[in-house]
Scaffold this active site. Sequence first.
Site, short mmCIF file in Angstrom:
data_model
loop_
_atom_site.label_atom_id
_atom_site.label_comp_id
_atom_site.label_asym_id
_atom_site.label_seq_id
_atom_site.Cartn_x
_atom_site.Cartn_y
_atom_site.Cartn_z
N GLY A 35 0.72 -1.35 0.10
CA GLY A 35 -0.13 -0.09 0.08
C GLY A 35 0.92 1.18 0.03
NE ARG A 86 -16.16 18.46 4.92
CZ ARG A 86 -16.73 17.54 4.36
NH1 ARG A 86 -18.15 17.44 4.53
NH2 ARG A 86 -16.24 16.60 3.59
CG ASP A 154 -25.94 25.52 4.71
OD1 ASP A 154 -25.36 26.38 3.80
OD2 ASP A 154 -25.17 24.48 4.70
CE LYS A 177 -26.29 21.88 6.30
NZ LYS A 177 -25.24 21.46 5.21
NE ARG A 179 -23.38 18.42 8.54
CZ ARG A 179 -23.57 17.36 7.58
NH1 ARG A 179 -24.12 16.26 7.79
NH2 ARG A 179 -23.70 17.99 6.38
CG ASP A 203 -23.69 22.57 -0.19
OD1 ASP A 203 -23.09 23.79 0.31
OD2 ASP A 203 -24.30 21.72 0.35
CB SER A 207 -19.44 15.25 2.29
OG SER A 207 -18.63 13.98 2.63
C1 R5P Z 1 -21.76 22.29 4.93
O1 R5P Z 1 -21.57 23.37 5.52
C2 R5P Z 1 -21.47 22.40 3.51
O2 R5P Z 1 -21.64 23.35 2.87
C3 R5P Z 1 -21.84 21.08 2.87
O3 R5P Z 1 -23.31 21.58 2.69
C4 R5P Z 1 -21.80 19.69 3.52
O4 R5P Z 1 -20.42 19.52 3.54
C5 R5P Z 1 -22.42 18.70 2.56
O5 R5P Z 1 -21.96 17.47 3.36
P1 R5P Z 1 -23.05 16.05 3.13
O6 R5P Z 1 -23.19 16.00 1.79
O7 R5P Z 1 -22.42 15.23 3.72
O8 R5P Z 1 -24.48 16.63 3.56
#
Ligand code: R5P
Length: 281
Positions: A35, A86, A154, A177, A179, A203, A207
């Site tokens: 690896g 992040r 958001d 939004k 989380r 956005d 992720s």
């Molecule tokens: C959050 O603050 C970012 O702007 C994205 O909305 C976030 O990273 C998206 O993540 P996921 O696809 O896991 O919801």
Amino acid sequence: MKVLCGPASPSLGKKLSSFLGAELLQCEFKRFPDGEVYVRIDEVDEPVTVVQSVCSAEDFIFLTLILDALEGVDKIVVVPYFGYARQDRKFKEGESISIRALARAIESDAEKIVSVNIHSQMAKNHFRRLIEVDAMPVIGENFKEDDIVMISPDMGSLKRVEIAAKYAGCDFDYLEKKRIDADRVEISPKEINVENRRVLIVDDIISTGGTIVEASRVLKSFGAKRVEAVCVHAVFANFALNKLYNAGVEEVTSTDTVEKITSRISVAEEIAEKIKNIGYS
Ligand code: R5P
């Protein structure tokens, strides 16, 4: 100037070399059976622009080895997607500030770092020689023929979406939004007029896809006729793209900061402009 494309950014690197009128620097990448990875680069006696996104720990190791192999050469390091941004602060005592650690390591071996839409101002504050590219104008341009309304999922992305909407010449609005955990988000009810409209959620990062799935559900409940999504960085963790299509998102588009099937918008020209302004030749 030569351009070296790291293994995470071959297509964007190639486009960038064309915009800069620079040749590609020959290199070899290998992965050993255990690896570990290996890098060898042809000898070079002029400045080099290295292009390598950091989406994973291995991408970062590759970048570190590339910079080491180019010891003694002037380098501009383009990290189109700078992962780990992040974790831009200590959320709990004892945590590392990941983006600070990566920024320090790369800046110790680069004249300049160029990156695209780094996640937060807090993350950017950990760099000393960062040049940032904003992908929102080119994203907006891409949709300027379309009758759409752009939606930020958001408040945090609202400023970005406002810029994209200006270039697209379309309406925009935002959702609120919260989380819940790494995979789940909640969107509070809020008056928003999308009835019978084609809606584009914009956005910076997709992720897990949780944000877009939930935003899409809410927008459809408000009568949206068609929901699509566009992002700068298509991270797509845990089969996120499947999740988005299964949730009824009709189309997903991204830039090429992370090279994926959805990368129909290139940021190569925008990066090239920044590099030309640095003045290496
Ligand atoms: C959050 O603050 C970012 O702007 C994205 O909305 C976030 O990273 C998206 O993540 P996921 O696809 O896991 O919801």
